[in-house]
Design an enzyme around this catalytic site. Structure first.
Site, short mmCIF file in Angstrom:
data_model
loop_
_atom_site.label_atom_id
_atom_site.label_comp_id
_atom_site.label_asym_id
_atom_site.label_seq_id
_atom_site.Cartn_x
_atom_site.Cartn_y
_atom_site.Cartn_z
N ALA A 14 14.29 -16.01 16.04
CA ALA A 14 13.17 -16.19 15.11
C ALA A 14 12.95 -14.90 14.33
O ALA A 14 12.98 -13.81 14.89
CB ALA A 14 11.91 -16.56 15.90
N ARG A 15 12.77 -15.05 13.04
CA ARG A 15 12.51 -13.92 12.13
C ARG A 15 13.62 -12.87 12.16
O ARG A 15 13.39 -11.69 11.94
CB ARG A 15 11.16 -13.27 12.45
CG ARG A 15 9.97 -14.17 12.25
CD ARG A 15 9.75 -14.43 10.79
NE ARG A 15 8.48 -15.12 10.58
CZ ARG A 15 8.34 -16.14 9.77
NH1 ARG A 15 9.38 -16.60 9.12
NH2 ARG A 15 7.18 -16.70 9.61
N LYS A 18 18.13 -14.71 9.44
CA LYS A 18 19.25 -15.65 9.33
C LYS A 18 19.13 -16.55 8.10
O LYS A 18 20.13 -16.79 7.42
CB LYS A 18 19.40 -16.48 10.61
CG LYS A 18 18.24 -17.39 10.92
CD LYS A 18 18.35 -17.98 12.31
CE LYS A 18 17.09 -18.77 12.64
NZ LYS A 18 15.86 -17.98 12.64
N ALA A 37 16.32 -29.68 4.05
CA ALA A 37 15.24 -29.24 4.94
C ALA A 37 15.08 -30.22 6.08
O ALA A 37 14.93 -31.42 5.86
CB ALA A 37 13.94 -29.13 4.15
N THR A 38 15.13 -29.69 7.31
CA THR A 38 14.91 -30.54 8.47
C THR A 38 13.48 -30.41 9.00
O THR A 38 13.05 -31.25 9.78
CB THR A 38 15.90 -30.19 9.60
OG1 THR A 38 15.68 -28.85 9.99
CG2 THR A 38 17.34 -30.40 9.16
N HIS A 53 9.52 -19.99 2.57
CA HIS A 53 10.96 -20.22 2.32
C HIS A 53 11.18 -20.68 0.88
O HIS A 53 12.10 -20.20 0.22
CB HIS A 53 11.50 -21.27 3.29
CG HIS A 53 11.90 -20.71 4.61
ND1 HIS A 53 13.18 -20.83 5.10
CD2 HIS A 53 11.21 -20.04 5.56
CE1 HIS A 53 13.26 -20.25 6.29
NE2 HIS A 53 12.07 -19.77 6.59
N ARG A 56 10.76 -17.72 -1.51
CA ARG A 56 11.87 -16.77 -1.43
C ARG A 56 13.11 -17.32 -2.13
O ARG A 56 13.84 -16.58 -2.77
CB ARG A 56 12.18 -16.46 0.04
CG ARG A 56 13.26 -15.40 0.20
CD ARG A 56 13.61 -15.10 1.62
NE ARG A 56 14.15 -16.28 2.28
CZ ARG A 56 13.78 -16.70 3.48
NH1 ARG A 56 12.85 -16.06 4.16
NH2 ARG A 56 14.32 -17.77 4.01
N ARG A 57 13.36 -18.61 -2.03
CA ARG A 57 14.55 -19.20 -2.63
C ARG A 57 14.51 -19.12 -4.15
O ARG A 57 15.54 -18.89 -4.77
CB ARG A 57 14.72 -20.65 -2.19
CG ARG A 57 15.31 -20.79 -0.82
CD ARG A 57 15.78 -22.19 -0.54
NE ARG A 57 14.84 -23.25 -0.81
CZ ARG A 57 13.94 -23.70 0.06
NH1 ARG A 57 13.84 -23.16 1.25
NH2 ARG A 57 13.13 -24.69 -0.27
#
Length: 173
Positions: A14-15, A18, A37-38, A53, A56-57
């Site tokens: 986590a964090r 990755k 996205a899951t 997320h 950031r993308r």
């Protein structure tokens, strides 16, 4: 533009960085890309993670939500000119467990789908097997399912990376 291998697996805690690392791999490969996205926004904390997320993308990403039917989403959306980023496999495992799906069947379906995909895919997943043994049966089952899935995907992958403290370590490829 750099060339992506057909199947890439990016693992980390986590964090760990990755997801950002996987995003850079995909962004360097193509100006157009698909984010599968899951995750599901069940609460405010998860909504904030999803928003972070997305922010950031930035531009150049199309998003498809596939909380359960990951194999189908990959089959439908894979194409040679647009790499796919799947974030993340461990959330998919959670969804399968909570949805009382046949996990072995879902894993086998994903493994069977990957060799025939018409484009590159990068999977992100949390490595959860490095810590203490969980104290309850559901958590132990989750850890075990994730470990089996990681072994399966890593076996099929052309490249595998492990990310810790934002630093990627290439493990395969």
């Amino acid at each position: 533009m750099s060339q992506l291998r057909q199947i890439t697996l990016v693992l980390g805690g986590a964090r760990s960085g990755k997801s950002a690392f996987a995003e850079r791999l995909v962004e360097q490969a193509s100006p157009t890309r698909l984010y599968v996205a899951t995750g599901q926004a069940w609460d405010d904390e998860m909504r904030e993670r999803i928003a972070s997320h997305q922010s950031r993308r930035g531009e150049g990403w199309e998003t498809v939500e596939a909380p359960l039917d990951l194999s189908q989403a990959l089959s439908v959306h894979a194409r040679p000119d647009r790499p796919i980023l799947v974030d993340c496999l461990t959330l998919w495992v959670t969804n399968l467990m909570l949805g009382e799906r046949d996990i072995a069947q879902a894993f086998d379906g994903l493994s069977a789908t990957l060799p025939g995909l018409k484009g590159a895919v990068v999977f992100v997943s949390n490595e959860v097997g490095l810590g203490i043994v969980p104290d309850n049966a559901m958590a132990r089952a989750f850890r075990d399912h994730a470990g089996r899935l990681h072994q399966s995907i890593a076996g099929l992958a052309d490249e595998v990376h492990f990310v810790a403290a934002g630093l990627p370590l290439k493990m395969k490829g």
